[in-house]
Design a protein around this motif. Sequence first.
Motif, PDB file in Angstrom:
ATOM      1  N   ILE A 429       0.841  -1.208   0.000  1.00 49.63           N
ATOM      2  CA  ILE A 429       0.000   0.000   0.000  1.00 49.63           C
ATOM      3  C   ILE A 429       0.874   1.255   0.000  1.00 49.63           C
ATOM      4  CG2 ILE A 429      -1.681   1.323   1.346  1.00 49.63           C
ATOM      5  CD1 ILE A 429      -2.787  -1.385   2.327  1.00 49.63           C
ATOM      6  N   ALA A 430       1.906   1.253   0.858  1.00 47.91           N
ATOM      7  CA  ALA A 430       2.830   2.390   0.884  1.00 47.91           C
ATOM      8  C   ALA A 430       3.564   2.527  -0.447  1.00 47.91           C
ATOM      9  CB  ALA A 430       3.836   2.217   2.015  1.00 47.91           C
ATOM     10  N   GLY A 431       3.905   1.385  -1.074  1.00 42.06           N
ATOM     11  CA  GLY A 431       4.586   1.428  -2.358  1.00 42.06           C
ATOM     12  C   GLY A 431       3.727   2.026  -3.457  1.00 42.06           C
ATOM     13  N   VAL A 432       2.440   1.710  -3.463  1.00 43.27           N
ATOM     14  CA  VAL A 432       1.529   2.276  -4.464  1.00 43.27           C
ATOM     15  C   VAL A 432       1.405   3.782  -4.269  1.00 43.27           C
ATOM     16  CG1 VAL A 432      -0.858   2.301  -5.279  1.00 43.27           C
ATOM     17  CG2 VAL A 432       0.261   0.126  -4.779  1.00 43.27           C
ATOM     18  N   VAL A 433       1.260   4.205  -3.005  1.00 37.16           N
ATOM     19  CA  VAL A 433       1.193   5.649  -2.725  1.00 37.16           C
ATOM     20  C   VAL A 433       2.485   6.346  -3.147  1.00 37.16           C
ATOM     21  CG1 VAL A 433       0.994   7.379  -0.891  1.00 37.16           C
ATOM     22  CG2 VAL A 433      -0.453   5.334  -0.841  1.00 37.16           C
ATOM     23  N   GLY A 434       3.632   5.721  -2.817  1.00 38.11           N
ATOM     24  CA  GLY A 434       4.912   6.287  -3.215  1.00 38.11           C
ATOM     25  C   GLY A 434       5.063   6.378  -4.728  1.00 38.11           C
ATOM     26  N   SER A 435       4.551   5.385  -5.439  1.00 33.69           N
ATOM     27  CA  SER A 435       4.620   5.405  -6.904  1.00 33.69           C
ATOM     28  C   SER A 435       3.799   6.548  -7.480  1.00 33.69           C
ATOM     29  CB  SER A 435       4.121   4.068  -7.465  1.00 33.69           C
ATOM     30  OG  SER A 435       4.946   3.001  -7.050  1.00 33.69           O
ATOM     31  N   MET A 436       2.645   6.813  -6.867  1.00 37.88           N
ATOM     32  CA  MET A 436       1.809   7.928  -7.321  1.00 37.88           C
ATOM     33  C   MET A 436       2.522   9.262  -7.108  1.00 37.88           C
ATOM     34  SD  MET A 436      -1.785   6.512  -5.759  1.00 37.88           S
ATOM     35  CE  MET A 436      -2.671   8.042  -6.024  1.00 37.88           C
ATOM     36  N   ILE A 437       3.184   9.404  -5.972  1.00 32.05           N
ATOM     37  CA  ILE A 437       3.918  10.645  -5.710  1.00 32.05           C
ATOM     38  C   ILE A 437       5.071  10.794  -6.699  1.00 32.05           C
ATOM     39  CG2 ILE A 437       5.359  11.861  -4.024  1.00 32.05           C
ATOM     40  CD1 ILE A 437       3.729  10.451  -1.819  1.00 32.05           C
ATOM     41  N   LEU A 438       5.801   9.702  -6.921  1.00 26.77           N
ATOM     42  CA  LEU A 438       6.996   9.757  -7.764  1.00 26.77           C
ATOM     43  C   LEU A 438       6.648   9.969  -9.231  1.00 26.77           C
ATOM     44  CD1 LEU A 438      10.064   9.544  -7.458  1.00 26.77           C
ATOM     45  CD2 LEU A 438       9.880   7.096  -7.903  1.00 26.77           C
ATOM     46  N   ALA A 439       5.434   9.621  -9.636  1.00 24.87           N
ATOM     47  CA  ALA A 439       5.045   9.829 -11.033  1.00 24.87           C
ATOM     48  C   ALA A 439       4.993  11.317 -11.381  1.00 24.87           C
ATOM     49  CB  ALA A 439       3.687   9.180 -11.299  1.00 24.87           C
ATOM     50  N   PHE A 440       4.717  12.172 -10.384  1.00 27.19           N
ATOM     51  CA  PHE A 440       4.557  13.602 -10.675  1.00 27.19           C
ATOM     52  C   PHE A 440       5.826  14.236 -11.237  1.00 27.19           C
ATOM     53  CE2 PHE A 440       4.900  18.048  -9.405  1.00 27.19           C
ATOM     54  CZ  PHE A 440       3.789  18.578 -10.052  1.00 27.19           C
ATOM     55  N   PRO A 441       7.008  14.094 -10.598  1.00 23.51           N
ATOM     56  CA  PRO A 441       8.198  14.739 -11.186  1.00 23.51           C
ATOM     57  C   PRO A 441       8.552  14.184 -12.561  1.00 23.51           C
ATOM     58  CG  PRO A 441       8.807  13.321  -9.342  1.00 23.51           C
ATOM     59  CD  PRO A 441       7.331  13.451  -9.319  1.00 23.51           C
ATOM     60  N   TYR A 442       8.299  12.914 -12.800  1.00 18.71           N
ATOM     61  CA  TYR A 442       8.552  12.367 -14.138  1.00 18.71           C
ATOM     62  C   TYR A 442       7.645  13.027 -15.173  1.00 18.71           C
ATOM     63  CZ  TYR A 442      10.846   8.535 -11.559  1.00 18.71           C
ATOM     64  OH  TYR A 442      11.646   7.793 -10.734  1.00 18.71           O
ATOM     65  N   LEU A 443       6.353  13.099 -14.858  1.00 13.86           N
ATOM     66  CA  LEU A 443       5.408  13.692 -15.803  1.00 13.86           C
ATOM     67  C   LEU A 443       5.673  15.184 -15.982  1.00 13.86           C
ATOM     68  CD1 LEU A 443       2.125  11.849 -14.742  1.00 13.86           C
ATOM     69  CD2 LEU A 443       3.633  11.345 -16.673  1.00 13.86           C
ATOM     70  N   ARG A 444       6.167  15.849 -14.926  1.00 17.57           N
ATOM     71  CA  ARG A 444       6.505  17.261 -15.054  1.00 17.57           C
ATOM     72  C   ARG A 444       7.612  17.464 -16.083  1.00 17.57           C
ATOM     73  NH1 ARG A 444       9.367  20.715 -10.321  1.00 17.57           N
ATOM     74  NH2 ARG A 444      10.879  19.067 -10.738  1.00 17.57           N
ATOM     75  N   VAL A 445       8.609  16.580 -16.080  1.00 19.68           N
ATOM     76  CA  VAL A 445       9.685  16.678 -17.070  1.00 19.68           C
ATOM     77  C   VAL A 445       9.148  16.404 -18.469  1.00 19.68           C
ATOM     78  CG1 VAL A 445      11.900  15.711 -17.812  1.00 19.68           C
ATOM     79  CG2 VAL A 445      11.446  16.040 -15.382  1.00 19.68           C
ATOM     80  N   VAL A 446       8.253  15.426 -18.591  1.00 16.20           N
ATOM     81  CA  VAL A 446       7.657  15.117 -19.897  1.00 16.20           C
ATOM     82  C   VAL A 446       6.890  16.321 -20.429  1.00 16.20           C
ATOM     83  CG1 VAL A 446       5.969  13.676 -21.088  1.00 16.20           C
ATOM     84  CG2 VAL A 446       7.543  12.640 -19.439  1.00 16.20           C
ATOM     85  N   VAL A 447       6.069  16.932 -19.585  1.00 16.26           N
ATOM     86  CA  VAL A 447       5.303  18.115 -19.996  1.00 16.26           C
ATOM     87  C   VAL A 447       6.249  19.250 -20.386  1.00 16.26           C
ATOM     88  CG1 VAL A 447       3.755  19.928 -19.164  1.00 16.26           C
ATOM     89  CG2 VAL A 447       3.260  17.534 -18.660  1.00 16.26           C
ATOM     90  N   MET A 448       7.306  19.441 -19.631  1.00 15.51           N
ATOM     91  CA  MET A 448       8.264  20.506 -19.917  1.00 15.51           C
ATOM     92  C   MET A 448       8.937  20.287 -21.264  1.00 15.51           C
ATOM     93  SD  MET A 448      11.422  21.754 -17.505  1.00 15.51           S
ATOM     94  CE  MET A 448      10.288  22.110 -16.168  1.00 15.51           C
ATOM     95  N   MET A 449       9.279  19.038 -21.569  1.00 15.62           N
ATOM     96  CA  MET A 449       9.959  18.759 -22.839  1.00 15.62           C
ATOM     97  C   MET A 449       9.045  18.972 -24.037  1.00 15.62           C
ATOM     98  SD  MET A 449      12.499  15.500 -22.271  1.00 15.62           S
ATOM     99  CE  MET A 449      11.167  14.347 -21.913  1.00 15.62           C
ATOM    100  N   TRP A 450       7.776  18.599 -23.903  1.00 12.34           N
ATOM    101  CA  TRP A 450       6.894  18.573 -25.059  1.00 12.34           C
ATOM    102  C   TRP A 450       5.970  19.782 -25.187  1.00 12.34           C
ATOM    103  CZ3 TRP A 450       7.971  15.372 -28.840  1.00 12.34           C
ATOM    104  CH2 TRP A 450       8.662  14.185 -28.561  1.00 12.34           C
ATOM    105  N   LEU A 451       5.598  20.402 -24.081  1.00 14.10           N
ATOM    106  CA  LEU A 451       4.577  21.458 -24.129  1.00 14.10           C
ATOM    107  C   LEU A 451       5.116  22.842 -23.806  1.00 14.10           C
ATOM    108  CD1 LEU A 451       1.583  19.584 -22.434  1.00 14.10           C
ATOM    109  CD2 LEU A 451       2.163  19.748 -24.866  1.00 14.10           C
ATOM    110  N   SER A 452       6.353  22.951 -23.358  1.00 14.80           N
ATOM    111  CA  SER A 452       6.920  24.265 -23.038  1.00 14.80           C
ATOM    112  C   SER A 452       7.678  24.819 -24.239  1.00 14.80           C
ATOM    113  CB  SER A 452       7.874  24.162 -21.843  1.00 14.80           C
ATOM    114  OG  SER A 452       7.197  23.733 -20.688  1.00 14.80           O
ATOM    115  N   GLU A 453       7.750  26.168 -24.288  1.00 16.29           N
ATOM    116  CA  GLU A 453       8.496  26.826 -25.350  1.00 16.29           C
ATOM    117  C   GLU A 453       9.991  26.779 -25.055  1.00 16.29           C
ATOM    118  OE1 GLU A 453       7.508  28.129 -28.161  1.00 16.29           O
ATOM    119  OE2 GLU A 453       5.370  27.714 -27.844  1.00 16.29           O
ATOM    120  N   PRO A 454      10.822  26.557 -26.065  1.00 17.56           N
ATOM    121  CA  PRO A 454      12.273  26.586 -25.840  1.00 17.56           C
ATOM    122  C   PRO A 454      12.725  27.974 -25.407  1.00 17.56           C
ATOM    123  CG  PRO A 454      11.727  25.565 -27.954  1.00 17.56           C
ATOM    124  CD  PRO A 454      10.478  26.193 -27.439  1.00 17.56           C
TER     125      PRO A 454
END
Length: 501
Positions: A429-454
């Motif tokens: 249960i703690a691992g699933v919660v931790g995975s949800m938290i850790l997904a945010f910084p990964y997705l933030r980098v993905v959004v920054m690479m694809w949706l932000s202006e250079p």
Amino acid sequence: MLIVLGAACVSMLVEAFIPRSARHVVQLVLSLAALVASLVWLVKFASEGKAVITAGAAIAIDRPSLFLQGLIVVLGIVSLLMIAERALERGGPFVAQAAITAGSEADRRQAVREPGATEVYPLTLFALGGMMLFVSANDLLTMFVALEVFSLPLYLLCALARRRRLISQEAALKYFLLGAFASAFFLFGLALVYGYSGSVKLGAIHNAHLAGGTPTTAQPEVLFFAGLALLAVGLLFKVAAVPFHVWTPDVYQGAPTPITALMASCTKVAAFGGLLRVLYVAFDGAQWDIQPIVGTLAVLTMVIGGVLAVTQTDIKRLLAYSSVANAGYLLVGALAFNRDGLAWSMFYLAAYGFTVIAAFAVVSLVRDADGEATHLSRWAGLGRRSPLYASVFTFLLLAFAGIPLTSGFTAKFGVFAAAIEGGQTWLVIAGVVGSMILAFPYLRVVVMMWLSEPGEQSPTVSIPGALTSATLMIGVLATLVLGVFPTPVQDLASKAAEFIR
């Protein structure tokens, strides 16, 4: 092990007698040949199905040690390709002379002209040889020697970055000082366990605990648990578990990126290999005492690693906290104390090792005039400038997040299933919660690479040399194959999940 350590000694002689202009090629060929020969010998020995305790009962060559040694060698070969790359910048990622004063005229001159030092090759081979010994050590004293053999070269390698010399030297000093403290804890724990059991052999410690001590010592059990606690400090430091993780972000950021990749993959395998052997061979009789305490540390590791990853602004520090969180997931599998837990932990090490090497290979490609551009703001719009490498990095981040059809999903699913089977549902249960938290910084980098202006001064993505291209290809293919078709490696890990005493 003898092949790798022998080649390391020969590599030192190459440094002394081969002209500087020829050293790089000679060292690379020697190092790759030694690792390939070692891998061939490992496969040959494993195919014979033997399991022996040798060297005065100090080394156990069993299925887990062969699997982990093979994994260290394979990941070492891939890391060595990154270390040997010289096409990305003139002279490579390593300083020409380690003793050059940071910021001096000689330092600025070597940064743009002189070829990098080739001492990294014998140091790398010694580190890999020590890791191979660490995962197969059958007594605590041999394990301590192996710990120092692979740690000391890493302390030196961290200080050898060509650029940003001060932060590289700071990283090495922090790693050395904290590593020395951790080694002292390990050695003190070894002494207490010896005082309780009268032996440093893992099997003898197990038997002494089952018998309530030995007739010759008859020491109180507090020595056993105090020794176990101190040993755990030394081992958990190496796996970067909370609260022994504080060295990780600084060292990952300051070390040369190829060395960071080596530490994130091979050192993680070695550290967890040693931890698994100690837990499953020497201290499995105390699992009911171990699970609540180390389980709490696993929960803290997963949650704190994920939360601190959210706050990072440097891609190498983000991956460092990702490594901390992944140590927590590996502890979940280890604390299952069953065959599946051991098998899936070894599979997880393989999956994570290839993914993290490929991730750092991509990091080494994003560069500006000062070298690697690791600040996250510099990665904005990367998908528009280099859609291929942005796509590769996105895939690797999704693997870290545990998205299906990647090795990260398969590995997490396996360790969580083993933990549930072992009665550790609270950790899952703690691992699933931790995975949800850790997904945010990964997705933030993905959004920054694809949706932000250079930005106006955006870095470029360098064309990788052949060696970095090979590293990327191996890492990405392994991440994909272990996610889509994991059965062969998982079966191999399952067959290997049996320690001998």
